[in-house]
Design a protein around this motif. Structure first.
Motif, PDB file in Angstrom:
ATOM      1  N   LEU A  73       3.037  42.073 -15.539  1.00  8.96           N
ATOM      2  CA  LEU A  73       2.709  43.334 -14.864  1.00  8.96           C
ATOM      3  C   LEU A  73       1.941  44.195 -15.882  1.00  8.96           C
ATOM      4  CD1 LEU A  73       6.632  42.837 -14.112  1.00  8.96           C
ATOM      5  CD2 LEU A  73       4.652  42.084 -13.554  1.00  8.96           C
ATOM      6  N   ALA A  74       1.186  44.700 -14.712  1.00 12.19           N
ATOM      7  CA  ALA A  74       0.565  46.034 -15.382  1.00 12.19           C
ATOM      8  C   ALA A  74       1.211  47.655 -15.271  1.00 12.19           C
ATOM      9  CB  ALA A  74      -1.008  46.480 -14.133  1.00 12.19           C
ATOM     10  N   THR A  75       2.370  47.492 -14.182  1.00 10.85           N
ATOM     11  CA  THR A  75       2.339  48.872 -14.640  1.00 10.85           C
ATOM     12  C   THR A  75       4.253  48.919 -14.535  1.00 10.85           C
ATOM     13  OG1 THR A  75       3.073  49.204 -12.256  1.00 10.85           O
ATOM     14  CG2 THR A  75       1.060  50.203 -13.470  1.00 10.85           C
ATOM     15  N   ALA A  76       4.943  49.619 -14.413  1.00 12.97           N
ATOM     16  CA  ALA A  76       6.583  49.963 -14.819  1.00 12.97           C
ATOM     17  C   ALA A  76       6.380  49.912 -13.572  1.00 12.97           C
ATOM     18  CB  ALA A  76       6.717  51.139 -15.986  1.00 12.97           C
ATOM     19  N   GLY A  77       7.961  49.630 -12.889  1.00 18.27           N
ATOM     20  CA  GLY A  77       8.260  49.780 -11.375  1.00 18.27           C
ATOM     21  C   GLY A  77       8.885  48.874 -11.148  1.00 18.27           C
ATOM     22  N   GLU A  78       9.839  49.082 -10.140  1.00 16.69           N
ATOM     23  CA  GLU A  78      10.593  47.792  -9.085  1.00 16.69           C
ATOM     24  C   GLU A  78       9.271  46.917  -8.666  1.00 16.69           C
ATOM     25  OE1 GLU A  78      14.041  47.931  -6.093  1.00 16.69           O
ATOM     26  OE2 GLU A  78      12.523  48.611  -4.879  1.00 16.69           O
ATOM     27  N   TYR A  79       9.291  45.497  -8.616  1.00 13.25           N
ATOM     28  CA  TYR A  79       8.417  44.575  -7.161  1.00 13.25           C
ATOM     29  C   TYR A  79       9.816  44.328  -6.894  1.00 13.25           C
ATOM     30  CZ  TYR A  79       5.186  45.933 -11.393  1.00 13.25           C
ATOM     31  OH  TYR A  79       3.719  46.094 -11.758  1.00 13.25           O
ATOM     32  N   LEU A  80       8.970  43.418  -5.685  1.00 16.59           N
ATOM     33  CA  LEU A  80       9.274  42.974  -4.831  1.00 16.59           C
ATOM     34  C   LEU A  80       9.866  41.416  -5.003  1.00 16.59           C
ATOM     35  CD1 LEU A  80       9.122  45.261  -2.063  1.00 16.59           C
ATOM     36  CD2 LEU A  80      11.123  45.115  -3.769  1.00 16.59           C
ATOM     37  N   ILE A  81      10.082  40.623  -4.276  1.00 19.89           N
ATOM     38  CA  ILE A  81       9.425  38.718  -4.509  1.00 19.89           C
ATOM     39  C   ILE A  81       9.926  38.522  -2.271  1.00 19.89           C
ATOM     40  CG2 ILE A  81      10.013  36.495  -4.986  1.00 19.89           C
ATOM     41  CD1 ILE A  81      11.283  37.378  -7.784  1.00 19.89           C
ATOM     42  N   GLU A  82       8.665  37.952  -2.329  1.00 23.98           N
ATOM     43  CA  GLU A  82       8.557  37.450  -0.944  1.00 23.98           C
ATOM     44  C   GLU A  82       8.423  36.369  -1.028  1.00 23.98           C
ATOM     45  OE1 GLU A  82       5.942  37.688   2.838  1.00 23.98           O
ATOM     46  OE2 GLU A  82       6.836  40.218   2.570  1.00 23.98           O
ATOM     47  N   VAL A  83      10.259  35.581   0.191  1.00 23.37           N
ATOM     48  CA  VAL A  83      10.484  33.964   0.033  1.00 23.37           C
ATOM     49  C   VAL A  83      10.542  33.718   1.048  1.00 23.37           C
ATOM     50  CG1 VAL A  83      11.875  32.386  -0.245  1.00 23.37           C
ATOM     51  CG2 VAL A  83      11.699  34.033  -1.955  1.00 23.37           C
ATOM     52  N   ARG A  84       9.053  32.681   1.529  1.00 21.61           N
ATOM     53  CA  ARG A  84       8.955  32.704   3.304  1.00 21.61           C
ATOM     54  C   ARG A  84       8.023  30.770   3.534  1.00 21.61           C
ATOM     55  NH1 ARG A  84       3.385  33.047   4.857  1.00 21.61           N
ATOM     56  NH2 ARG A  84       2.326  34.172   3.783  1.00 21.61           N
ATOM     57  N   ALA A  85       7.832  29.941   4.028  1.00 18.59           N
ATOM     58  CA  ALA A  85       7.758  29.670   4.207  1.00 18.59           C
ATOM     59  C   ALA A  85       5.736  29.168   5.318  1.00 18.59           C
ATOM     60  CB  ALA A  85       8.153  28.841   5.570  1.00 18.59           C
ATOM     61  N   PHE A  86       5.003  28.521   3.776  1.00 20.07           N
ATOM     62  CA  PHE A  86       3.651  28.101   4.067  1.00 20.07           C
ATOM     63  C   PHE A  86       3.216  28.674   6.041  1.00 20.07           C
ATOM     64  CE2 PHE A  86      -1.095  26.748   4.866  1.00 20.07           C
ATOM     65  CZ  PHE A  86      -0.785  27.413   3.790  1.00 20.07           C
ATOM     66  N   LEU A  87       4.045  27.456   6.965  1.00 23.81           N
ATOM     67  CA  LEU A  87       3.677  28.015   7.774  1.00 23.81           C
ATOM     68  C   LEU A  87       5.301  28.571   8.766  1.00 23.81           C
ATOM     69  CD1 LEU A  87       2.167  24.623   8.199  1.00 23.81           C
ATOM     70  CD2 LEU A  87       0.871  26.746   8.398  1.00 23.81           C
ATOM     71  N   ASP A  88       4.521  29.097   9.657  1.00 18.95           N
ATOM     72  CA  ASP A  88       5.932  29.597  10.717  1.00 18.95           C
ATOM     73  C   ASP A  88       6.271  28.837  11.403  1.00 18.95           C
ATOM     74  OD1 ASP A  88       6.805  32.122  11.238  1.00 18.95           O
ATOM     75  OD2 ASP A  88       6.512  32.161  12.806  1.00 18.95           O
ATOM     76  N   GLY A  89       7.688  29.226  11.457  1.00 23.42           N
ATOM     77  CA  GLY A  89       8.812  27.941  11.425  1.00 23.42           C
ATOM     78  C   GLY A  89       9.483  26.870  10.644  1.00 23.42           C
ATOM     79  N   GLY A  90       8.884  27.555   9.699  1.00 24.73           N
ATOM     80  CA  GLY A  90       9.593  26.723   8.447  1.00 24.73           C
ATOM     81  C   GLY A  90      11.317  26.685   7.915  1.00 24.73           C
ATOM     82  N   GLU A  91      11.994  26.346   8.199  1.00 20.67           N
ATOM     83  CA  GLU A  91      13.483  26.275   8.081  1.00 20.67           C
ATOM     84  C   GLU A  91      13.711  25.770   6.724  1.00 20.67           C
ATOM     85  OE1 GLU A  91      15.410  26.136  11.577  1.00 20.67           O
ATOM     86  OE2 GLU A  91      14.263  27.889  12.808  1.00 20.67           O
ATOM     87  N   GLY A  92      15.245  26.361   6.099  1.00 23.25           N
ATOM     88  CA  GLY A  92      15.646  25.119   5.501  1.00 23.25           C
ATOM     89  C   GLY A  92      16.347  26.170   3.942  1.00 23.25           C
ATOM     90  N   ARG A  93      16.829  25.063   3.201  1.00 27.15           N
ATOM     91  CA  ARG A  93      17.032  25.907   1.783  1.00 27.15           C
ATOM     92  C   ARG A  93      16.356  25.923   0.565  1.00 27.15           C
ATOM     93  NH1 ARG A  93      22.146  27.955   2.260  1.00 27.15           N
ATOM     94  NH2 ARG A  93      22.525  27.188  -0.522  1.00 27.15           N
ATOM     95  N   TYR A  94      16.580  26.860   0.232  1.00 32.33           N
ATOM     96  CA  TYR A  94      15.190  27.351  -1.692  1.00 32.33           C
ATOM     97  C   TYR A  94      16.224  27.980  -1.920  1.00 32.33           C
ATOM     98  CZ  TYR A  94      15.550  32.282   0.346  1.00 32.33           C
ATOM     99  OH  TYR A  94      16.501  33.610   0.028  1.00 32.33           O
ATOM    100  N   THR A  95      16.204  27.922  -3.992  1.00 37.90           N
ATOM    101  CA  THR A  95      15.885  27.937  -4.582  1.00 37.90           C
ATOM    102  C   THR A  95      14.715  29.032  -5.177  1.00 37.90           C
ATOM    103  OG1 THR A  95      17.588  26.609  -5.155  1.00 37.90           O
ATOM    104  CG2 THR A  95      16.957  27.909  -7.075  1.00 37.90           C
ATOM    105  N   VAL A  96      15.301  30.277  -5.572  1.00 37.17           N
ATOM    106  CA  VAL A  96      14.163  31.299  -6.547  1.00 37.17           C
ATOM    107  C   VAL A  96      15.232  31.337  -7.133  1.00 37.17           C
ATOM    108  CG1 VAL A  96      15.139  33.428  -4.787  1.00 37.17           C
ATOM    109  CG2 VAL A  96      12.732  33.418  -5.497  1.00 37.17           C
ATOM    110  N   ALA A  97      13.839  31.858  -8.851  1.00 29.63           N
ATOM    111  CA  ALA A  97      14.266  32.036  -9.830  1.00 29.63           C
ATOM    112  C   ALA A  97      13.410  32.593 -10.306  1.00 29.63           C
ATOM    113  CB  ALA A  97      14.094  30.610 -10.739  1.00 29.63           C
TER     114      ALA A  97
END
Length: 607
Positions: free
Chosen positions: A346-370
């Motif tokens: 990380l280059a700077t301090a602050g709040e970072y956002l993690i965007e979770v999605r499918a590579f192709l629009d329309g992808g659906e289902g369960r996932y795990t993010v860590a």
């Protein structure tokens, strides 16, 4: 290298010194009204898997230029760069804008007075061949009319046509105005069957249009665009509809609607993991993707790793910084299949956002993010040029962005001295890369199987500046590990050019003792010519595909013209006329990297 000079007179019987130096394609000048008949050959520089020629263009602020590139042997592509940013993002580009098959037309308006770099290249791959490049000046653009209002759920059908106003990149556009309250969200969709649609939202100021958001190729919409815009304050805003390529024209449809709610932020602490599900009702990001968003607080210097896995869809990760800019993204960098992983300091301090999605629009289902912290990579090992090293890549070795295990070595190299590294392994397909030591690892040279011994590698490099460099040892791909042996050599400075006269013939041999660039070996010959003196250069070899190039005697060497197969499929013939009295340099080489063997070079007056 071995060479013998054959001449028509005794005065031409000279003993040739060894050749040297690589062809460094410094930008040749290109002015309005110029017509360049050039060629893409192995003598040219390579970047990202394509060959190119660069030209220096001087322009005044607001000057409108048009460049065309025609070629029969490759799909022509033009790019314009800032003079100090020719390795970064292009200011303008064009693929097939000329409307003549695969030929290009790039229109460009100079945003400031100064020098720019026009790049002539193929769209992709190492295609090459002759081309014709022109540069002309266009008439001043018509004044832009006042933007038309666009309302909610009130589609606009329009057309981008000749005579429409153009922006600073010389792309025609239509403009529409709308009012928004502070924080108001609007969704714009631009559709066209005639061009690749681009949406821009911003504000009109005394200094012109200030862009605040853009979108090209929204998910699920092909080449059409969709943009969700959040107004930073109350006021009037302008949306521009235009083609992605500056020369395209055609009909379009623009709509403004109320977007779905944005994805809520869920806190994800370092060391934690969360399970979730992407559904058809998932919130939509500003780019139009269905996604879920997680937030964490980081400090400058923290090294974090974000992992995203799913058995139901091809995952895609984005890391967004405190200022809203994209920090990193990944598709298949995870440990299994189509899972994703980002490792970032990380280059700077602050709040970072993690965007979770499918590579192709329309992808659906369960996932795990860590999210977890990871140790920084170990420092490189110091290695003096001329020393060897035997080592082993293990499961504990650091990994690069492609998940390959690697070991870095720090070297001190001298400008102009030829450096060679050889990597052998009986356990994996060896891969060598070289980068400057400072900053991000960005390969300046690389090699896979160049040694000619199975999957072993040989990397050749001539640094332009003294300094520290990193040499990276790794497998070509996958999870491979195992033993390796690394050899480094200082092959000394490139040999000095020899000499040749008009009417002379040189018999030479390309060898590993010659100068090189991008793995291609060269012989060099000095020749003195008078202004307007026309010559024909012929190079033939039964051992490799011959290429010749010529340019003024200068450092770095600038090839002003070159030829690959002008005489036959593998023999070169170049007709060239000197612009002024002086000494020039002819370079003789093979078309592909590491081609070696005997050749004949002949220089005659042009018939």
């Amino acid at each position: 290298m071995r060479r013998t000079l054959l001449a028509a007179t005794a005065a031409a019987a000279l003993t040739l010194a060894m050749a040297g130096g690589a062809i460094a394609q410094s930008p040749a000048p290109l002015g309005v009204g110029d017509v360049i008949n050039g060629a893409l050959t192995a003598a040219d520089r390579q970047r990202d898997g394509y060959r190119y020629d660069d030209y220096a263009v001087d322009a005044a602020v607001g000057q409108r230029l048009e460049a065309t590139l025609r070629a029969d042997d490759f799909d022509a592509y033009l790019e314009m760069f800032a003079v100090d940013g020719s390795e970064g993002e292009a200011l303008a580009w064009d693929d097939d804008g000329l409307g003549e098959g695969f030929n290009s037309r790039l229109r460009f308006t100079a945003p400031y007075s100064g020098r720019f770099v026009l790049r002539a290249r193929a769209l992709g791959g190492l295609e090459g061949g002759p081309y014709t490049l022109t540069l002309s000046e266009r008439a001043p653009a018509p004044p832009a009319p006042s933007p038309k209002p666009i309302g909610l759920d009130d589609p606009v059908s329009g057309e981008i046509a000749e005579g429409d106003p153009v922006d600073e990149f010389d792309a025609a556009f239509d403009a529409f105005v709308f009012s928004a309250a502070d924080g108001q969200r609007d969704m714009f969709t631009l559709e066209s069957e005639d061009f690749d649609a681009l949406l821009l939202v911003g504000r009109e100021t005394d200094g012109g249009f200030v862009e605040l958001a853009r979108n090209d190729d929204a998910p699920g919409l092909g080449l059409n665009s969709r943009l969700v815009f959040t107004a930073p304050e109350a006021g009037d805003y302008v949306v521009r509809a235009r083609p992605l390529g500056g020369g395209a024209l055609g009909a379009y449809r623009l709509t403004r609607t109320v977007p779905p709610p944005p994805p809520p932020r869920t806190t994800l602490a370092v060391g934690d993991s969360r399970s979730g599900e992407l559904t058809a009702d998932a919130p939509v990001t500003a780019e139009g993707y269905r996604a879920e968003v997680y937030a964490f607080t980081g400090a400058a210097g923290d090294r974090v790793q974000v992992s995203l896995g799913s058995d139901d869809f091809d995952t895609y990760l984005s890391l967004i910084g405190p200022d809203g800019s994209l920090v990193a993204e990944d598709d298949d960098g995870g440990d299994v299949g189509t899972n994703s992983r980002i490792t970032q300091t990380l280059a700077t301090a602050g709040e970072y956002l993690i965007e979770v999605r499918a590579f192709l629009d329309g992808g659906e289902g369960r996932y795990t993010v860590a999210l977890e912290t990871v140790a920084p990579p170990p420092p490189p090992l110091d290695l003096a040029v001329g020393r060897n090293h035997s080592g082993e890549l293990t499961d504990d070795s650091p990994r690069d962005e492609e998940r390959r295990h690697y070991q870095d070595f720090r070297l001190e190299l001298q400008a102009g001295r030829r450096f060679q590294a050889i990597l052998r392994s009986g356990d994996f397909d060896s891969y060598l890369r070289l980068s400057a030591a400072d900053g991000e690892f960005l390969p300046l040279a690389e090699d896979d199987d160049g040694l000619g011994e199975g999957f072993n590698s040989r990397l050749d490099f001539v640094p332009e500046t003294d300094g520290a460099y990193l040499l990276r040892v790794s497998p070509l791909g996958g999870e491979a590990t195992g033993l390796y042996a690394l050899e480094t050599l200082d092959r000394g400075p490139p040999p000095a050019p020899g000499s040749i006269l008009v009417g002379g013939v040189a018999r030479g041999v390309l060898s590993e003792d010659d100068g090189l660039q991008d793995g291609v070996y060269f012989d060099a010959y000095r020749i003195r010519l008078k202004a307007d003196e026309a010559i024909r250069i012929i190079m033939a070899s039964n051992d490799f595909d011959a290429v010749v190039a010529i340019g003024p005697e200068a450092e770095p060497f600038m090839a002003t013209s070159s030829d690959d197969d002008g005489l036959s499929d593998t023999h070169a013939r170049l007709d060239w006329t000197a612009r002024e009295d002086g000494v020039y340099v002819i370079r003789a080489q093979g078309f592909d990297a590491k081609q070696l063997g005997p050749y004949i070079l002949r220089v005659d007056p042009k018939p």
